[in-house]
Design an enzyme around this catalytic site. Structure first.
Site, short mmCIF file in Angstrom:
data_model
loop_
_atom_site.label_atom_id
_atom_site.label_comp_id
_atom_site.label_asym_id
_atom_site.label_seq_id
_atom_site.Cartn_x
_atom_site.Cartn_y
_atom_site.Cartn_z
N GLY A 328 0.83 -1.20 0.00
CA GLY A 328 0.00 0.00 0.00
C GLY A 328 0.86 1.25 0.00
O GLY A 328 1.95 1.29 -0.58
N SER A 329 0.42 2.26 0.71
CA SER A 329 1.10 3.56 0.66
C SER A 329 2.44 3.59 1.36
O SER A 329 3.18 4.58 1.24
CB SER A 329 0.18 4.64 1.26
OG SER A 329 -0.96 4.83 0.45
#
Length: 641
Positions: A328-329
């Protein structure tokens, strides 16, 4: 007075009679002795030869003590306990049924246990001199009873042995691992079988450090020469050469920190790694739920094993090194550095986020549907803007992003002594051609730029990535501190060959994630002076359709991630946390990471002064409820490693 001739003649006759009597007696005795010797040497020669042969010399292997495992402070993590057992060998089992019947009365040997012994002795795999365990883990009273009745139990040998014990139970099961007695299947898998593994119930490492460092831990067998009589009883020891104990190994883990990690993750399907960014020492590698390894050492029940297999939280694998998740981020620092290094953006340059990017007729959304407006690198990390990274992916390209990911430690297993480590996946164009038989498309790059698509990382890799970002050096994780007291080398961490100004810009963005009022992890900030944390939240989708996590089953919710280092001005530790299907990284993973970081920095339950004033009452209740082991817990013995 002179004797007369008549007296002399009479005396001579008496001497002659005595001489004849004694001579005859001697001849008779010698004749009887000769006949007896002939009888024994000729007529009974075969019988005595058999009896002599059956007073046999036996050579037996003596199991060595397995090496001990310690934490970095000398606390024992894996030790050896004394155990009492009785064994019998096939060649000595002529009166097996009689012996088993007596043992049933003496120690309550059950019919099932008796049948197991019979089957084992009949097996073709059981050699004539290989001991078969009749009963193990006997009490001292039962053991003494068998020893006292030894003459009535032909072939039975009482033995004192050692068995592995893990005093901290589930805290280290995924890293230290556990042992089990060697099985026939395990022997069949070995190219060369060390005779030590043929010792009855000899234990071999099956998981974790116990299996990867087996050659160091197992030691070398000793030998014992004994003389046995026809009934299988040992008459005397002729020679004994003790074995060589296995190496004692000190790991880099901190028992207190590991216990806090396991307690803080309890109730979740989660994992966390804490690394010392100065040395690469892995202070903790947690995975929940966990289980008691002592159950496997002693023989886990079918019901208990089935419960572990059917648990949807997957307690058996070590999630910290075997779990591979879309980052993810938390991957956005990789994309940012790739773009900066490629010269396609500057730290101050802005990109306009309208809430989505359209490429090839497909719309790629930002998590904030209304958009972030004009945003630069630091702001993109602070707010975790997806559109900024969609743009960087198009400018830099997947090859630059993949190269930077590998430079930061993604896609590696670091040769740690832990089995089954996942290397994750840092994809590029060649990978997709080789593995998927298809060409790379621009949409693949956009997904990879925000840590989705094909990208996979482990919590260990994320901790390494964060350590390298914090220091600008190629930090490599280390799990073994000393072997038999000899310090193991710390791998030289050379510079990453990334411009320090670029790293400084990324670190500033991570700082604002946790310390700016608009940062995604501001609610999990550390307020204590000198301990401020820099981090990055991540939320990785497990499905294509974006839905509120509260409206779907647990196994379909997003994974929650957070990575961080602290203190910001003088980094000591890096932390990575993954909560499977936890929802959002800011709400599920970041609060855990803050608690873990503070415990590592303080070496104890963190003071409430480290937390924002408004949160202290809630945090106090949470920390007080943790099932921590008290200092000086009697289950953990301290020693000089």
């Amino acid at each position: 007075m002179r004797r007369s001739p008549a007296d002399t003649a009479e005396s001579a006759r008496k001497i002659s009679r005595r001489a004849l009597f004694l001579g005859g007696a001697q001849l008779t005795f010698m004749g009887v002795l000769g006949l007896r010797m002939r009888f024994m040497q000729v007529d009974q020669a075969e019988e005595f030869r058999l009896l002599a042969d059956e007073n046999r010399l036996k050579v037996r292997l003596l199991p060595p003590a397995r090496g001990l495992l310690y934490d970095r402070n000398g606390v024992i993590l894996a030790e050896n306990e004394q155990t009492f057992r009785i064994v019998i060998r096939k060649e000595d089992a002529a009166h097996l049924d009689v012996v088993l019947a007596k043992l049933e009365k003496l120690i309550g040997l059950t019919p099932d246990e008796q049948e197991r012994v019979r089957k084992t002795l009949k097996s073709r795999d059981t050699g004539p001199s290989v001991p078969v365990t009749i009963a193990d883990r006997l009490t001292w009273e039962a053991f003494s009873t068998v020893a006292a009745n030894g003459p009535a139990l032909p072939g039975v040998s009482p033995e004192v042995g050692l068995t592995r014990f893990y005093p901290f139970r589930d805290d280290f099961v995924h890293t230290v691992g556990y042992v089990r007695p060697v099985t026939r299947d395990k022997l069949d898998q070995m190219e060369v079988v060390d005779p030590i593994y043929r010792i009855p119930d000899f234990q071999i490492g099956l998981t974790g450090v116990e299996t990867k460092l087996e050659d160091l831990l197992k030691g070398r067998a000793g030998t014992l020469r004994v003389e046995q009589n026809v009934h299988g009883r040992t008459i005397r020891e002729l020679d004994r050469q003790e074995g060589v104990a296995g190496s004692n190994i000190q790991l880099t883990f901190d028992q207190k920190v590991q216990n806090f990690v396991q307690a803080r993750l309890a109730g979740e399907s989660a994992s966390a790694v804490i690394m010392d960014v100065r040395t690469g020492d892995v202070i903790s590698a947690g995975s929940t739920p966990a289980f008691d390894p002592n159950k496997f050492v002693r023989g886990i029940s079918s019901a208990d094993y089935k419960a572990l297999l059917e648990n949807i939280y997957r307690p058996l694998p070590s999630k910290s090194v075997q779990g591979a998740y879309p980052p993810g981020s938390t991957f956005k620092m990789v994309t940012a550095l790739a773009a900066l290094e490629a010269g396609v953006v500057t730290p101050d340059e802005t990109v306009r986020c309208t809430g989505h990017t359209e490429v090839g007729g497909r719309r790629f959304h930002c998590w904030k549907r209304s958009g972030h407006g004009n945003i630069n690198l630091v702001g993109s990390l602070r707010h975790s803007c997806d559109v900024y990274y969609y743009e960087m992916a198009q400018r830099a390209g997947i090859e630059k992003i993949a190269d930077m990911g590998r430079k930061l430690g993604l896609g590696e297993d670091f040769a740690l002594p832990l089995p089954g480590m996942s290397t994750g996946l840092v994809p590029d164009k060649q990978w997709k051609r080789d593995k998927r038989g298809a060409d790379w498309v621009i949409g693949d790059s956009l997904n990879a730029a925000i840590g989705q698509g094909f990208v996979l990382t482990t919590p260990m890799q994320l901790a390494v990535m964060t350590s390298r970002l914090a220091t600008g050096r190629a930090i490599t994780p280390r799990l073994v501190k000393t072997i038999d007291g000899v310090e193991q080398p710390i791998q030289d961490a050379g510079p990453l060959d990334i411009n320090e100004n670029m790293l400084r810009a990324v670190r500033q963005g991570m700082y604002e994630v946790s310390n700016s009022s608009r940062g995604t992890a501001y609610g999990s900030r550390i307020v204590e002076d000198g301990m401020q944390m820099a981090g990055k939240t991540g939320t990785s989708q497990t499905r294509n359709l974006i839905v509120n996590n509260k409206n779907v089953p647990w196994e379909e919710r997003d994974h929650a991630l957070f990575v961080a280092f602290a203190p910001y001005d003088n980094p000591k530790y890096a932390v990575s946390v993954v909560v499977e299907h936890g929802g959002g990284g800011s709400t599920a993973a970041a609060p855990i990471a803050r608690d873990l970081m503070l415990f590592a920095l303080h070496g104890a339950v963190p003071p409430l002064a480290s937390y924002p004033q408004s949160q202290r009452a809630t945090i106090k209740n949470r920390l007080d409820a943790l099932p921590l082991r008290p200092d000086g817990d009697s289950t953990g013995k301290r020693s000089n490693a």
